[in-house]
Design a protein around this motif. Structure first.
Motif, PDB file in Angstrom:
ATOM      1  N   LEU A   1     -45.821 -59.041 -68.673  1.00 38.70           N
ATOM      2  CA  LEU A   1     -46.503 -57.895 -68.083  1.00 38.70           C
ATOM      3  C   LEU A   1     -47.692 -57.450 -68.921  1.00 38.70           C
ATOM      4  O   LEU A   1     -48.745 -57.086 -68.379  1.00 38.70           O
ATOM      5  N   GLU A   2     -47.565 -57.479 -70.242  1.00 38.23           N
ATOM      6  CA  GLU A   2     -48.722 -57.103 -71.054  1.00 38.23           C
ATOM      7  C   GLU A   2     -49.851 -58.109 -70.892  1.00 38.23           C
ATOM      8  O   GLU A   2     -51.026 -57.721 -70.800  1.00 38.23           O
ATOM      9  N   LEU A   3     -49.536 -59.386 -70.843  1.00 38.73           N
ATOM     10  CA  LEU A   3     -50.585 -60.385 -70.618  1.00 38.73           C
ATOM     11  C   LEU A   3     -51.289 -60.130 -69.291  1.00 38.73           C
ATOM     12  O   LEU A   3     -52.523 -60.220 -69.192  1.00 38.73           O
ATOM     13  N   ALA A   4     -50.512 -59.794 -68.265  1.00 38.50           N
ATOM     14  CA  ALA A   4     -51.103 -59.515 -66.955  1.00 38.50           C
ATOM     15  C   ALA A   4     -52.023 -58.298 -67.025  1.00 38.50           C
ATOM     16  O   ALA A   4     -53.128 -58.304 -66.458  1.00 38.50           O
ATOM     17  N   GLU A   5     -51.581 -57.243 -67.708  1.00 39.74           N
ATOM     18  CA  GLU A   5     -52.409 -56.045 -67.790  1.00 39.74           C
ATOM     19  C   GLU A   5     -53.709 -56.336 -68.538  1.00 39.74           C
ATOM     20  O   GLU A   5     -54.790 -55.880 -68.148  1.00 39.74           O
TER      21      GLU A   5
END
Length: 346
Positions: free
Chosen positions: A152-156
């Motif tokens: 999720l952090e990579l996506a954000e």
């Protein structure tokens, strides 16, 4: 009942409506990942495939992607697994799992898949229940809220980054009962989409193990291993992060390769993979299953599937700071690596 109404009914029944945290913008790597992992583990414990909590966790992840402007969809799959009774009877259990797929479109149809499983261990026998393995009380902070948080952090962080290659973020389910979700993803892919998949990065169990490992698939070409696994290890060294690859001490598992998770499904299909995990491949059977040296806090050297050990409270007590540190380290390596591989605009 329509899916949206069904989710609302479950939400009301479990008292989880409106639980969508807002995290202040930060530039520190790993902050979002650890926050998301803690949230998923504690708000959605017992994410066994086919349960209401698994569905709610999938919907939460879906909403995060939508919030960041991604094209995101939930996908269900129907399958079954075997439960073994105390008398040795094999009982088939039917399940309907929930997954999430979010798309970051690049200028090229070729894609990189970043994947982590959202489900927790489903007891597969009366023996599992006797040992309190899995079930509704299992938070699964290590296995595998950790991987979902980093994804999720990579996506954000990639949401506004233009890339040459497309990126797909997939939260799978059914991993713990035979990699069922990953199998469903592969089965639904066209031959062209398989050819267009340059790499599958699988994130699984990043906290409890003694160090980070980056491993390739058995069928991953040498040239791809250099660009992915070897590059990840270089980045880790550059940032002073303790990391390694399978040293090949088990003849069945060649040096630098991984196994036994969702990535294996794609590896068998000849699609290049990069496994990211935390464990210790030099202990036990040297197959990655013993995560750390045995101790009073981890009598078997693991936290796998244990209600007592794979939870936030236990890791914070016995491995203080590990959740935040590992989240940071994983993001520091993977974010520049994914940007390189996807050919992000500078």
């Amino acid at each position: 009942m329509f899916p949206a109404l069904r989710r609302s009914a479950l939400c009301l029944a479990l008292g989880l409506c409106g639980v969508f945290p807002v995290l202040a913008q930060t530039t520190a790597p790993g902050v979002t990942a650890s926050f998301q992992a803690r949230h998923i583990a504690t708000v959605f414990p017992g994410r066994m495939t086919g349960t209401p909590t698994e569905m709610l966790a999938a919907d939460y992840i879906h909403q995060q992607f939508l919030k960041w402007g991604y094209q995101s969809n939930t996908r269900q799959f129907h399958s079954r697994y075997v439960y073994t009774s105390r008398e040795g009877e094999k009982i088939w259990q039917n399940v309907t799992g929930s997954m999430v797929i979010a798309a970051h479109e690049g200028r090229n149809a070729q894609q990189i898949i970043i994947m982590s499983h959202l489900d927790t261990w489903s007891p597969l026998s009366d023996s599992d229940n006797d040992k309190n393995l899995g079930g509704l009380a299992l938070q699964g902070i290590d296995d595998n809220a950790s991987g979902v948080g980093v994804m999720l952090e990579l996506a954000e962080r990639l949401k506004n980054v233009r890339t040459h290659y497309s990126v797909r973020f997939i939260a799978t389910s059914g991993e713990e009962i035979g990699m069922l979700g990953a199998r469903d993803i592969l089965e639904r892919m066209s031959e062209q989409e398989k050819k267009n998949t340059l790499l599958v990065i699988n994130l699984d169990s990043l906290y409890t193990g003694e160090r980070l490992y980056f491993n390739s698939g058995k069928t991953t070409p040498v040239a791809v291993r250099k660009l992915t696994r070897d590059r990840a290890l270089w980045l880790a060294r550059h940032y002073g992060i303790a990391a390694g690859m399978n040293p090949g001490m088990n003849p069945a598992l060649p040096k630098g390769t991984g196994c036994c998770n969702d990535a294996e499904v794609f590896d068998r299909a000849g699609i290049p993979v990069l496994n990211v995990e935390a464990t210790n491949w030099s202990l036990g059977n040297k197959d990655g299953y013993q995560q750390r040296a045995k101790s009073p806090a981890f009598p078997q050297g693991t936290s796998w599937h244990s209600v007592q050990r794979d939870n936030v409270q236990h890791l914070d007590k016995w491995l203080p700071g590990q959740i935040e540190t590992r989240s940071r380290d994983a993001v520091r390596v993977l974010l520049p690596l994914v940007k390189e591989l996807a050919k992000a605009d500078k």
